[in-house]
Design a protein around this motif. Sequence first.
Motif, PDB file in Angstrom:
ATOM      1  N   PHE A  63       0.828  -1.203   0.000  1.00  0.00           N
ATOM      2  CA  PHE A  63       0.000   0.000   0.000  1.00  0.00           C
ATOM      3  C   PHE A  63       0.864   1.255   0.000  1.00  0.00           C
ATOM      4  N   ASN A  64       1.912   1.262   0.803  1.00  0.00           N
ATOM      5  CA  ASN A  64       2.769   2.444   0.872  1.00  0.00           C
ATOM      6  C   ASN A  64       3.585   2.626  -0.395  1.00  0.00           C
ATOM      7  N   LEU A  65       3.984   1.535  -1.028  1.00  0.00           N
ATOM      8  CA  LEU A  65       4.663   1.647  -2.323  1.00  0.00           C
ATOM      9  C   LEU A  65       3.730   2.255  -3.361  1.00  0.00           C
ATOM     10  N   ALA A  66       2.459   1.818  -3.335  1.00  0.00           N
ATOM     11  CA  ALA A  66       1.488   2.365  -4.288  1.00  0.00           C
ATOM     12  C   ALA A  66       1.284   3.860  -4.057  1.00  0.00           C
ATOM     13  N   PHE A  67       1.161   4.286  -2.810  1.00  0.00           N
ATOM     14  CA  PHE A  67       0.964   5.704  -2.532  1.00  0.00           C
ATOM     15  C   PHE A  67       2.211   6.516  -2.861  1.00  0.00           C
ATOM     16  N   ALA A  68       3.393   5.930  -2.638  1.00  0.00           N
ATOM     17  CA  ALA A  68       4.619   6.640  -3.029  1.00  0.00           C
ATOM     18  C   ALA A  68       4.632   6.897  -4.528  1.00  0.00           C
ATOM     19  N   GLY A  69       4.191   5.908  -5.306  1.00  0.00           N
ATOM     20  CA  GLY A  69       4.095   6.111  -6.755  1.00  0.00           C
ATOM     21  C   GLY A  69       3.087   7.184  -7.122  1.00  0.00           C
ATOM     22  N   LEU A  70       1.962   7.258  -6.389  1.00  0.00           N
ATOM     23  CA  LEU A  70       0.963   8.300  -6.659  1.00  0.00           C
ATOM     24  C   LEU A  70       1.499   9.683  -6.309  1.00  0.00           C
ATOM     25  N   TYR A  71       2.278   9.791  -5.229  1.00  0.00           N
ATOM     26  CA  TYR A  71       2.884  11.085  -4.889  1.00  0.00           C
ATOM     27  C   TYR A  71       3.847  11.540  -5.973  1.00  0.00           C
ATOM     28  N   LEU A  72       4.512  10.588  -6.613  1.00  0.00           N
ATOM     29  CA  LEU A  72       5.445  10.934  -7.690  1.00  0.00           C
ATOM     30  C   LEU A  72       4.741  11.606  -8.862  1.00  0.00           C
ATOM     31  N   LEU A  73       3.466  11.298  -9.029  1.00  0.00           N
ATOM     32  CA  LEU A  73       2.722  11.875 -10.154  1.00  0.00           C
ATOM     33  C   LEU A  73       2.389  13.345  -9.927  1.00  0.00           C
ATOM     34  N   GLY A  74       2.453  13.799  -8.673  1.00  0.00           N
ATOM     35  CA  GLY A  74       2.119  15.192  -8.373  1.00  0.00           C
ATOM     36  C   GLY A  74       3.284  16.139  -8.627  1.00  0.00           C
ATOM     37  N   ASP A  75       3.003  17.431  -8.542  1.00  0.00           N
ATOM     38  CA  ASP A  75       4.017  18.467  -8.746  1.00  0.00           C
ATOM     39  C   ASP A  75       4.541  18.904  -7.388  1.00  0.00           C
ATOM     40  N   ASP A  76       5.564  18.161  -6.913  1.00  0.00           N
ATOM     41  CA  ASP A  76       6.185  18.454  -5.622  1.00  0.00           C
ATOM     42  C   ASP A  76       5.118  18.607  -4.537  1.00  0.00           C
ATOM     43  N   ASN A  80       9.378  19.647   2.172  1.00  0.00           N
ATOM     44  CA  ASN A  80      10.597  19.128   2.800  1.00  0.00           C
ATOM     45  C   ASN A  80      10.984  17.742   2.289  1.00  0.00           C
ATOM     46  N   ALA A  81      10.265  17.227   1.287  1.00  0.00           N
ATOM     47  CA  ALA A  81      10.686  15.995   0.617  1.00  0.00           C
ATOM     48  C   ALA A  81      11.465  16.370  -0.629  1.00  0.00           C
ATOM     49  N   ARG A  82      12.508  15.643  -0.922  1.00  0.00           N
ATOM     50  CA  ARG A  82      13.281  15.918  -2.130  1.00  0.00           C
ATOM     51  C   ARG A  82      12.407  15.673  -3.364  1.00  0.00           C
ATOM     52  N   ASP A  88      11.565   9.225  -0.173  1.00  0.00           N
ATOM     53  CA  ASP A  88      10.969  10.220   0.726  1.00  0.00           C
ATOM     54  C   ASP A  88       9.443  10.092   0.717  1.00  0.00           C
ATOM     55  N   TYR A  89       8.884   9.934  -0.461  1.00  0.00           N
ATOM     56  CA  TYR A  89       7.427   9.787  -0.562  1.00  0.00           C
ATOM     57  C   TYR A  89       6.958   8.496   0.111  1.00  0.00           C
ATOM     58  N   PHE A  90       7.770   7.431   0.000  1.00  0.00           N
ATOM     59  CA  PHE A  90       7.399   6.163   0.634  1.00  0.00           C
ATOM     60  C   PHE A  90       7.326   6.326   2.152  1.00  0.00           C
ATOM     61  N   PHE A  91       8.360   6.931   2.749  1.00  0.00           N
ATOM     62  CA  PHE A  91       8.361   7.064   4.204  1.00  0.00           C
ATOM     63  C   PHE A  91       7.317   8.070   4.687  1.00  0.00           C
ATOM     64  N   PHE A  92       7.006   9.079   3.863  1.00  0.00           N
ATOM     65  CA  PHE A  92       5.908   9.976   4.231  1.00  0.00           C
ATOM     66  C   PHE A  92       4.580   9.214   4.239  1.00  0.00           C
ATOM     67  N   SER A  93       4.415   8.332   3.284  1.00  0.00           N
ATOM     68  CA  SER A  93       3.202   7.519   3.244  1.00  0.00           C
ATOM     69  C   SER A  93       3.126   6.600   4.463  1.00  0.00           C
ATOM     70  N   VAL A  94       4.274   6.044   4.876  1.00  0.00           N
ATOM     71  CA  VAL A  94       4.312   5.196   6.067  1.00  0.00           C
ATOM     72  C   VAL A  94       3.880   5.988   7.296  1.00  0.00           C
TER      73      VAL A  94
END
Length: 307
Positions: A63-76, A80-82, A88-94
């Motif tokens: 689930f967190n891998l999937a959400f990290a991929g969805l965050y990648l689709l957004g514009d920053d 404070n995430a690179r 970074d997106y994965f751990f934010f999702s966690v």
Amino acid sequence: MPFDESDRLHAKTRARARRASLAADRIVALGVRHSFWFDLHHRAVTARWSTFFAAAAAVFVLFNLAFAGLYLLGDDPIANARPGSFIDYFFFSVETFATVGYGDMHPRSYYGHALAAAGAFIGVCSLAVTTGLVFTRFARPRARILFARTPVLAHFNGAPTLMIRFANQRHNMILDANAELWLLQLERSAEGALYRRFHRLALTRNESPIFSLSWTIMHIVDATSPLHGLSADDLAESDASLILIFEGQDETSSQTLRARRIYPLCEVGVGKEYVDILSADESGAAVIDYALFHETRASRPAKTRPG
């Protein structure tokens, strides 16, 4: 009941009958649609603890891998995430799933807020489901009943008797203990149809007010018994099964405990009896030797009274 006192059960015959046992725990079902999601709750409750936690961890990571991929689709979307950093997106999702929210990373766009809200909702629901399943698994009453590996058939008080021994490994008090023994075999109707039929085998004692150590149930093979007239070879070639069902109330938890054991009829030890396992020490305390629990020996001849 005619039977040879020697153990005449041949290995090949016993193996064939064991494979054909009518009440085998392993069942092959044809014509049934199987799915991973079919009866998922039952699978989660009955799986091994290691399998359960491994599956829960795998679902959490996926689930967190999937959400990290969805965050990648957004514009920053995360402050404070690179930018473009999957880790970074994965751990934010966690953090969002676990509802910890350390504060150094947080959503800064509508897209980020929407995903974080969805992730928090799924995380809360997942936590509730996991907590419920863990509680259900812990709350299930489990009887630690040890059954003898094989039933035995020998003369007891002058009558051929089928005996099965079992013990309470917790040694706590089980109240209103009850045992039932059934014979399951194939029979043919007058029209030639083949069907399975259960026969209750009468026990000399099927109830006990308290059960804490061991209990040997006995079925006298007389003219009223379904086993009457069967020889040792008949038993060895039989594909019928014995089903032993135990039930009682745990005094500690006040819960009903149940246990069962299925024996292919071909495994009955003809002319055998169980080795004694109960004794007393110097203080008078009961001693039970589990190292001998499954051991059998040739049955002893009945003692004749002096004339």
